[in-house]
Every structure is written in structure tokens, then in C-alpha cells.
Design a protein around this motif. Structure first.
Motif, short mmCIF file in Angstrom:
data_model
loop_
_atom_site.label_atom_id
_atom_site.label_comp_id
_atom_site.label_asym_id
_atom_site.label_seq_id
_atom_site.Cartn_x
_atom_site.Cartn_y
_atom_site.Cartn_z
N LYS A 243 8.72 3.45 -0.29
CA LYS A 243 8.86 3.68 -1.24
C LYS A 243 8.97 1.96 -1.86
O LYS A 243 8.50 1.93 -2.55
CB LYS A 243 9.94 4.10 -2.39
CG LYS A 243 10.10 5.37 -2.40
CD LYS A 243 11.54 6.15 -3.30
CE LYS A 243 11.37 8.02 -3.41
NZ LYS A 243 11.91 8.23 -4.05
N LYS A 244 10.02 1.10 -1.04
CA LYS A 244 9.43 -0.03 -0.93
C LYS A 244 8.38 -1.48 -0.84
O LYS A 244 8.01 -1.98 -1.67
CB LYS A 244 10.95 -0.92 0.19
CG LYS A 244 11.12 -2.12 0.19
CD LYS A 244 12.05 -2.74 0.97
CE LYS A 244 13.15 -2.28 0.49
NZ LYS A 244 14.03 -2.86 -0.72
N PHE A 245 7.53 -0.02 -0.22
CA PHE A 245 5.82 -1.15 -0.55
C PHE A 245 5.12 -0.53 -1.01
O PHE A 245 4.35 -0.59 -0.97
CB PHE A 245 5.85 -0.72 0.79
CG PHE A 245 6.08 -1.53 2.72
CD1 PHE A 245 5.21 -2.99 2.76
CD2 PHE A 245 7.48 -1.81 3.00
CE1 PHE A 245 5.91 -3.61 3.69
CE2 PHE A 245 7.72 -2.69 4.21
CZ PHE A 245 6.66 -3.81 4.05
N LEU A 246 5.05 0.29 -1.87
CA LEU A 246 4.32 1.06 -2.82
C LEU A 246 4.16 -0.16 -3.63
O LEU A 246 4.87 -0.81 -4.26
CB LEU A 246 5.12 2.26 -3.87
CG LEU A 246 5.63 3.68 -3.35
CD1 LEU A 246 5.95 4.22 -4.50
CD2 LEU A 246 3.63 3.44 -3.01
N GLY A 247 2.80 -0.45 -4.22
CA GLY A 247 2.38 -1.07 -5.13
C GLY A 247 2.19 -2.98 -3.96
O GLY A 247 1.52 -3.75 -4.16
N HIS A 248 2.01 -2.62 -2.75
CA HIS A 248 2.13 -3.27 -1.56
C HIS A 248 0.85 -2.99 -0.81
O HIS A 248 1.36 -3.63 0.71
CB HIS A 248 3.34 -4.32 -0.80
CG HIS A 248 3.99 -4.39 -3.01
ND1 HIS A 248 4.14 -5.89 -3.65
CD2 HIS A 248 5.27 -3.85 -2.88
CE1 HIS A 248 5.06 -5.40 -4.90
NE2 HIS A 248 5.08 -5.16 -4.27
N ALA A 249 0.43 -2.87 -0.84
CA ALA A 249 -0.37 -2.07 -0.38
C ALA A 249 -1.33 -2.80 0.63
O ALA A 249 -1.33 -3.89 0.07
CB ALA A 249 -1.15 -0.95 -0.25
N ALA A 250 -1.61 -2.76 1.89
CA ALA A 250 -3.17 -3.52 2.35
C ALA A 250 -4.32 -4.38 1.47
O ALA A 250 -4.35 -5.48 1.44
CB ALA A 250 -3.54 -3.66 3.93
N ASN A 251 -4.58 -3.46 0.57
CA ASN A 251 -5.59 -3.57 -0.49
C ASN A 251 -4.98 -4.05 -1.34
O ASN A 251 -5.67 -3.76 -2.18
CB ASN A 251 -7.06 -2.63 0.18
CG ASN A 251 -5.87 -0.96 -0.26
OD1 ASN A 251 -4.65 -0.92 -0.32
ND2 ASN A 251 -7.04 0.12 -0.63
N SER A 252 -4.26 -4.03 -1.97
CA SER A 252 -3.66 -4.11 -2.74
C SER A 252 -3.31 -5.63 -3.53
O SER A 252 -3.96 -6.13 -2.79
CB SER A 252 -1.83 -3.88 -3.46
OG SER A 252 -1.10 -4.90 -2.55
N ALA A 253 -2.92 -5.49 -4.95
CA ALA A 253 -2.91 -7.43 -5.28
C ALA A 253 -2.15 -8.02 -5.13
O ALA A 253 -2.38 -9.63 -5.34
CB ALA A 253 -3.00 -7.21 -6.99
N LEU A 257 0.99 -6.53 3.72
CA LEU A 257 1.15 -6.04 4.85
C LEU A 257 -0.43 -6.71 5.57
O LEU A 257 -1.47 -6.91 4.06
CB LEU A 257 0.23 -4.78 5.00
CG LEU A 257 0.89 -3.67 4.77
CD1 LEU A 257 1.08 -2.03 4.90
CD2 LEU A 257 1.86 -3.24 6.25
N VAL A 258 -0.64 -7.40 6.40
CA VAL A 258 -2.31 -8.14 6.92
C VAL A 258 -3.92 -7.65 6.76
O VAL A 258 -3.11 -6.26 7.57
CB VAL A 258 -1.83 -8.85 7.92
CG1 VAL A 258 -3.02 -9.50 8.86
CG2 VAL A 258 -0.76 -9.68 8.45
N MET A 259 -4.24 -8.08 6.18
CA MET A 259 -5.65 -7.32 6.00
C MET A 259 -6.69 -8.32 6.30
O MET A 259 -7.11 -8.71 5.68
CB MET A 259 -6.11 -5.79 4.94
CG MET A 259 -7.37 -6.06 5.58
SD MET A 259 -7.35 -4.09 4.45
CE MET A 259 -7.82 -4.41 2.67
N ILE A 260 -6.97 -8.75 7.56
CA ILE A 260 -8.63 -9.90 7.51
C ILE A 260 -9.55 -8.97 8.45
O ILE A 260 -9.48 -8.64 9.34
CB ILE A 260 -8.04 -11.37 7.83
CG1 ILE A 260 -6.34 -11.69 7.14
CG2 ILE A 260 -8.48 -11.55 8.18
CD1 ILE A 260 -5.61 -12.78 7.73
#
Length: 301
Positions: A243-253, A257-260
Motif C-alpha cells: 500500500k505504501k508504494f501504490l502510485g509509485h511504481a517503476a512506470n508511474s509519474a 523504483l529505479v527503471m532505466i
């Protein structure tokens, strides 16, 4: 005689003042008690506890145990509410030095616990945190096979991972029991993993159907970890960060999370930090841990 009468009057006066003070509710204030010392803290596990994503993006060659900082362990220690004795976690660590995902080099979680450094650090620990199980479950394989347009390959990979999770559960239980034996006075906090993707958001490399499959695998792994905690017959506590990470996924605004998706120097390859918490993500992990265990209450035990 006069001296004795004066002394009696003095004692009577002093006694009267004491009685008056008691009547009015005034009492001597006790000396302020010194605050309890911070509880000693030891960290174990895989890349999430090793700090991957918080600092350097890529693992240097010939490094058996790679850590990066400031990960969530460092963030917790920086509050001053715990005294970090050792962070023994390593990027890529599996539960035991065996299995298809063991690289033959990185100290396993079992080796972290049973090493002389681990035994010494754990003996008097008041708090232990751990992330473990993702590598054993096949997280890298899932990301490799789902980072394509082949939805059948991704679905088959995730189905195989989920079918094998009872084996992972047994290994996790053994690890928690070993920690308990090595750190009998410690509160063991077992951190879960966040969902990596928001399928509603666009991502050219990983189609929405594959994002859903990866998230299913993460959810199943978290459920397995929670069950292992419950069945381990230890004082372990599972901390779910979903729940804490909802809205903060790797492909979120606002990704935590790192995604390069392009090679980066100095090794010109995709970063090892991909799909690990960035600095904000590690701060979120630290907040989840501190909120769940309340160090001041542990110190009073």
C-alpha cells in the motif's frame, strides 16, 4: 537549655513546612531518568536490504557482496533511534548456497547468519530486519521473460514461479528460525516487496498484460513470506509495503523504483539497480519499518 529549645523549634518549623507542602501537593521532583540506549540493529538479506537503487546503479566486477547507500537500513540508523551494528545483506543473495539462482560467490542469507561476524552481531541484537526470497523465487527470470511482447512466455514463467513458492516458504521458515536462534532477544522484521508496475501506465518494453503477471508474482511471493512468518513459530513480524508504494511504481509519474531502459556507464549495460527502490523508495521502507516496530517501545522491554 535555650539551645535545645531552639533546636526543637527549628525541627517543629521544618516539620510544619513539610506537612504544608504535602497538603498543597508539593513533592520533591525525582531526578530525570536517562533515556534508554538505542537498540542494537542488524540487517540481513538480499539487494533490497543491501541498499541497491539508493546509490551506484551497477554492481562492479569481482565484488562478492555488493551494497549501496544510503539504503533503508542507513535511513533507519540515521534517525538515531537504533544503533546499527552490521548490515550483512548482499545484492543477489539467495537463502542458501545452492539452487539454480545461486551464483557461487555472493554470501547467502544462511551464510550471513552463520558467519563469525553474523553470529557476533546477532548475539545481542535487539532488532533484525530482512528482505529475502525474491531471488530464489526467480525474480530475474520473470523480469527477463516478461520484458518482451511474448505474453505466453511471461504467463508461463510466472505460473512456474508461483507453483514453486511452497519450496521457498520452507526455506524462509528455516531462515527465520536460524535468526531467532542466533538473536534470541531480537525482534525480527521481515519486509515484503512492492508491486513493480502500474499496468494503467504506458511502457513500451513491457506490455500491460505482462505487467499484471509480474505484479501477480510479487503478490504471491508476499503471501508466501507472510505465511512463512506465521508458520515459523518465531516472533517474526511481516511488514507489507504494497500500500505504501501504490502510485509509485517503476512506470508511474512519481516512481519510487529505479527503471532505466538504456545501458549506463561505466559498464555500458542495463543497471543492476533496475526495479529496486530509489532514494525515495528506501526512505519509504525505513518509514514502514520504524512505524511497525516503534524503537522506543522496544528499548523499554
Amino acid at each position: 537549655m535555650a539551645t535545645h529549645r531552639a533546636r526543637r523549634r527549628h525541627l517543629a518549623f521544618a516539620g510544619g513546612l513539610a506537612a504544608l507542602a504535602l497538603t498543597l501537593g508539593f513533592t520533591a521532583s525525582p531526578a530525570t531518568a536517562a533515556p534508554p540506549p538505542p537498540i542494537t540493529y542488524v540487517a540481513l538479506g538480499d539487494s533490497y536490504t543491501a541498499g541497491t537503487g539508493a546509490g551506484d546503479l551497477s554492481r562492479p566486477p569481482l565484488v562478492a557482496c555488493w551494497q549501496s547507500s544510503p539504503g533503508y537500513v542507513d535511513d533507519v540508523a540515521a534517525t538515531g533511534r537504533v544503533a546499527l551494528v552490521a548490515n550483512l545483506a548482499c545484492h543477489g543473495a539467495v537463502l542458501f548456497p545452492a539452487g539454480p539462482f545461486y551464483d557461487g560467490v555472493t554470501p547467502s542469507v544462511f551464510e550471513q547468519i552463520t558467519s563469525s561476524v553474523g553470529q557476533s552481531a546477532l548475539h545481542n541484537a535487539g532488532l533484525v530486519s530482512i528482505t529475502a526470497g525474491a531471488v530464489d523465487a526467480g525474480s530475474l527470470l520473470a523480469l527477463q521473460n516478461c520484458s518482451t511482447q511474448d505474453t505466453q512466455l511471461c504467463e508461463g514463467t510466472v505460473s512456474g514461479i508461483i507453483a514453486n513458492l511452497p519450496v521457498i516458504e520452507s526455506g524462509l521458515e528455516i531462515i527465520y528460525q536460524n535468526i531467532r536462534a542466533s538473536a534470541p532477544e531480537a525482534t525480527l522484521t521481515v519486509m515484503g516487496y512492492p508491486r513493480l508496475f502500474d499496468p494503467a501506465n504506458g511502457l513500451p518494453v513491457i506490455p500491460p498484460a505482462n505487467q499484471v503477471q509480474v505484479n501477480l508474482a510479487v503478490d504471491a511471493l508476499n503471501a508466501t513470506i507472510a505465511k512463512a512468518v506465521a508458520d515459523s513459530q518465531t516472533n517474526a513480524k511481516f511488514i507489507d509495503v504494497t500500500k505504501k508504494f501504490l502510485g509509485h511504481a517503476a512506470n508511474s509519474a512519481d516512481p519510487w523504483l529505479v527503471m532505466i531502459l538504456a545501458p549506463v556507464p561505466p559498464f555500458d549495460r542495463l543497471p543492476d539497480a533496475n526495479f529496486h527502490p530509489n532514494e525515495a523508495g528506501h526512505l519509504a521502507y525505513a518509514a514502514a519499518l520504524l512505524s511497525a516496530i516503534k524503537p522506543a517501545q522496544l528499548a523499554k522491554r
